[in-house]
Design an enzyme around this catalytic site. Structure first.
Site, short mmCIF file in Angstrom:
data_model
loop_
_atom_site.label_atom_id
_atom_site.label_comp_id
_atom_site.label_asym_id
_atom_site.label_seq_id
_atom_site.Cartn_x
_atom_site.Cartn_y
_atom_site.Cartn_z
N HIS A 194 1.78 6.29 -4.93
CA HIS A 194 2.03 7.33 -4.03
C HIS A 194 1.98 7.16 -2.80
O HIS A 194 0.89 7.51 -2.75
CB HIS A 194 2.82 8.71 -4.44
CG HIS A 194 3.41 9.06 -3.19
ND1 HIS A 194 2.97 10.39 -2.20
CD2 HIS A 194 4.77 8.63 -2.12
CE1 HIS A 194 4.00 10.89 -1.62
NE2 HIS A 194 4.79 9.91 -1.63
N GLU A 199 3.87 2.71 -3.80
CA GLU A 199 4.49 2.97 -2.55
C GLU A 199 3.79 2.70 -0.85
O GLU A 199 2.91 3.41 -1.50
CB GLU A 199 5.33 3.57 -3.34
CG GLU A 199 6.82 4.28 -1.79
CD GLU A 199 6.16 5.57 -1.38
OE1 GLU A 199 7.22 5.91 -0.76
OE2 GLU A 199 4.71 6.00 -1.22
N ASP A 208 3.94 3.10 3.13
CA ASP A 208 4.99 2.87 4.12
C ASP A 208 4.90 2.31 5.24
O ASP A 208 4.12 1.88 5.44
CB ASP A 208 4.71 4.40 4.53
CG ASP A 208 4.94 5.76 3.69
OD1 ASP A 208 6.03 6.26 3.07
OD2 ASP A 208 3.79 6.12 3.36
N HIS A 257 1.91 7.18 6.77
CA HIS A 257 3.63 8.25 6.24
C HIS A 257 2.88 8.51 7.34
O HIS A 257 4.17 9.49 8.77
CB HIS A 257 2.63 9.36 5.39
CG HIS A 257 3.77 9.37 5.25
ND1 HIS A 257 3.46 10.86 5.62
CD2 HIS A 257 4.70 9.92 3.72
CE1 HIS A 257 5.21 11.54 4.57
NE2 HIS A 257 5.23 11.09 3.57
N ASP A 312 8.45 2.17 1.75
CA ASP A 312 8.83 2.98 1.67
C ASP A 312 9.83 2.67 3.28
O ASP A 312 8.76 3.03 4.08
CB ASP A 312 8.11 4.48 1.42
CG ASP A 312 9.12 5.82 2.40
OD1 ASP A 312 10.07 5.53 2.36
OD2 ASP A 312 8.76 6.98 1.86
#
EC number: 4.6.1.-
Length: 274
Positions: free
Chosen positions: A5, A25, A27, A41, A85
């Site tokens: 993540h 993942e 962002d 993020h 993301d």
């Protein structure tokens, strides 16, 4: 699928792979015109994580292309899925189409290199809210207009905002998507979340002929107990800040005979049948 993540710094890619992730993942932050600028993020983010790591998006794609290209010195065989993301909730909804065009263009130029690249990872487009569905239309339009529709085989979509599953299905029908669909359910690791919606998503996945949840995963799991709970329900994947913990749980007697790590030979767009 064990999804690392918030892997937004280049140095974090190998870090999460070394911990056992086979998917990452990251962002994507946009400017107000829908142009994808950086992997970032921002604050707030998960408890215990640094929220501010960032990389220029095109540089990130150039790097991850090497990591997912067989024969490249940087190649890591285990990395088979990239989850983008898309922080579309931060820009005006009318810019979602422009954002889809831009992300498709940058993948074409920097990841797939318009047919020259041998990078092989599957791409999952994580869209926060159903109102941003025009991103999907734009992405597919761009591949078609540029003559690279073959890359649709490598791309899936996923709505991550915990919205009503019927609303998600209606939006996917609207943009003509009835395959390559994942369904996420979860919450930031700082909080706990019940399993009602996750259980419903899994029920739909297991319904013959239902085309709007080929894979279901839970996020962002950091406690061993919630990892076990999700595995008992039958998820296809877990997103975590600690991939090594997921690896540990998968080795436990209860799960070792039921689950294994996905490899490149496992099609992420097909429902698993035992």
């Amino acid at each position: 699928w064990i999804m690392g993540h918030m892997v937004n710094g280049l140095e974090q890619v190998s870090e999460f792979l070394n911990l056992g992730a086979n998917a990452i993942e990251f962002d994507i932050d946009f400017d107000n015109n829908g142009i994808a600028k950086i992997t970032h993020h921002g604050i707030p983010c998960d408890c215990g994580r640094l929220c501010t790591k960032q990389t220029v998006f095109t540089e990130y794609l150039d790097n991850i292309r090497h990591v997912t290209t067989p024969g490249d010195p940087k190649f890591r065989e285990q990395l088979i899925l990239l989850a983008l993301d898309l922080k579309l909730q931060r820009i005006p909804v009318e810019k979602a189409y422009a954002a889809g065009v831009d992300v498709a263009t940058k993948l074409l130029d920097h990841y797939w290199q318009r047919g020259k690249s041998k990078a092989r990872a599957y791409i999952l487009l994580n869209i926060p809210l159903v109102e941003d569905y025009e991103f999907i239309r734009a992405f597919k339009d761009m591949l078609k207009n540029e003559g690279y529709e073959q890359y649709n085989d490598k791309v899936g979509v996923n709505f991550t905002g915990n919205e009503d599953l019927d609303e998600i299905r209606k939006v996917l029908e609207k943009v003509g998507v009835d395959k390559h669909v994942w369904q996420a359910d979860g919450i930031t690791s700082c909080f706990t979340r019940g399993t009602d919606r996750l259980t419903e998503a899994l029920k739909r996945r297991d319904t013959p002929g239902y085309n709007y949840a080929y894979k279901v995963y839970a996020w962002t799991l950091v406690k061993y107990s919630t990892m076990r709970r999700s595995l008992r329900l039958g998820v296809d994947g877990v997103m975590s800040n600690y991939p090594d913990r997921v690896v540990e749980v998968l080795k436990e007697e209860e799960f070792a005979g039921k689950f294994r790590m996905a490899t490149y030979d496992d099609n992420p767009w097909k429902k698993f049948t035992s």
